[in-house]
Write an enzyme that holds these catalytic residues in place. Sequence first.
Site, PDB file in Angstrom:
ATOM      1  N   ASP A 135       0.834  -1.211   0.000  1.00 48.99           N
ATOM      2  CA  ASP A 135       0.000   0.000   0.000  1.00 48.99           C
ATOM      3  C   ASP A 135       0.869   1.262   0.000  1.00 48.99           C
ATOM      4  O   ASP A 135       1.983   1.262   0.522  1.00 48.99           O
ATOM      5  CB  ASP A 135      -0.925  -0.018   1.229  1.00 48.99           C
ATOM      6  CG  ASP A 135      -2.088   0.966   1.083  1.00 48.99           C
ATOM      7  OD1 ASP A 135      -2.369   1.405  -0.051  1.00 48.99           O
ATOM      8  OD2 ASP A 135      -2.709   1.299   2.114  1.00 48.99           O
TER       9      ASP A 135
ATOM     10  N   HIS B 186       2.215   3.252  -9.024  1.00 49.14           N
ATOM     11  CA  HIS B 186       2.021   1.819  -9.315  1.00 49.14           C
ATOM     12  C   HIS B 186       3.175   1.285 -10.167  1.00 49.14           C
ATOM     13  O   HIS B 186       3.682   0.197  -9.926  1.00 49.14           O
ATOM     14  CB  HIS B 186       0.690   1.585 -10.047  1.00 49.14           C
ATOM     15  CG  HIS B 186      -0.516   2.000  -9.260  1.00 49.14           C
ATOM     16  ND1 HIS B 186      -0.639   1.735  -7.910  1.00 49.14           N
ATOM     17  CD2 HIS B 186      -1.660   2.647  -9.615  1.00 49.14           C
ATOM     18  CE1 HIS B 186      -1.803   2.209  -7.480  1.00 49.14           C
ATOM     19  NE2 HIS B 186      -2.444   2.773  -8.498  1.00 49.14           N
TER      20      HIS B 186
ATOM     21  N   LEU C 206      10.567 -20.880  -4.743  1.00 51.87           N
ATOM     22  CA  LEU C 206       9.682 -19.939  -4.050  1.00 51.87           C
ATOM     23  C   LEU C 206       8.315 -20.060  -4.704  1.00 51.87           C
ATOM     24  O   LEU C 206       8.226 -20.199  -5.920  1.00 51.87           O
ATOM     25  CB  LEU C 206      10.195 -18.498  -4.223  1.00 51.87           C
ATOM     26  CG  LEU C 206       9.280 -17.385  -3.689  1.00 51.87           C
ATOM     27  CD1 LEU C 206       9.382 -17.285  -2.165  1.00 51.87           C
ATOM     28  CD2 LEU C 206       9.630 -16.029  -4.296  1.00 51.87           C
TER      29      LEU C 206
END
Length: 265
Positions: A28, A45, A139
């Site tokens: 955020d 973004h 991962l």
Amino acid sequence: MIETPFASSTRSIPEVGAVPRHIAIIMDGNGRWARQRLMPRVAGHTRGVETVREVIRASMERGVSYLTLFAFSSENWRRPADEVSFLMQLFMRALQKEVDRLHKNGIRFRVIGDLSRFDAKLVDLIRSAEALTADNRALTLSVAANYGGRWDILQAVNRILARDPERREAITEEQLAAELAMNYAPEPDLFIRTGGEQRISNFLLWQLAYTELFFTDTLWPDFDANALDQAIAWYRQRERRFGRTSEQLQQHSADVSSAKPGEHA
Ligand code: IPE
Ligand code: IPE
Ligand code: MG
């Protein structure tokens, strides 16, 4: 019905290691980062994607096995249409650009969320990236897109009901967990939210039951490997009691360390 092989934090006591096995992040603060620089929100973004790259790399280096990133919530459709479409384009471009690199690095890629509202092209891209990387285990990177914790619990219940409309028995915790979108991962050990807010915003409501929650004012584009290390260092200081007392935990670790090799306390 398959049951997940992972320990439930409410039904048993998960093993706790020095490095969180699963980190879940609410990324955020992109909009505010851009606004502080007098740039349009979407520039934040774009910059945030670079942080994603760095955090993936650092997580692998630290030995984290599962990384889950909240990219777009089921409530983010409420944003201005041009910001929503920018985010979709950005996701698509990033995926196109990065999928080979993810695969080369042994990363399994998964998306959790309701894909029914997405463009068919984006859905194809997601499905083929998932198929390409399905056998990788260095991962597991999960991206939550059009994800909501309430949606997830409801879709799990509805899947169970759809399979057996006559069902009369109560649903167990294990049965429900096995139908959640992230049934392939253990519950997160560490949750991180950047950007200063201290809320869950409808993220992994079920799985965060016993997760350690770390909140930082750092805006997502400013978050980096060093900030991740700080969160992990904070995590190491937590005493994860899972309902027990501190004394019980101390007794447990004394028992484990006095047990002969090969013997379990
Ligand atoms: C998080 O940054 C990214 C998404 C929700 C897609 P925000 O866009 O929420 O940034 P702020 O909170 O407005 O600064
Ligand atoms: C949460 O961020 C969702 C994502 C990071 C994708 P928001 O910025 O949308 O959260 P709220 O609405 O402020 O709680
Ligand atoms: Mg926000």
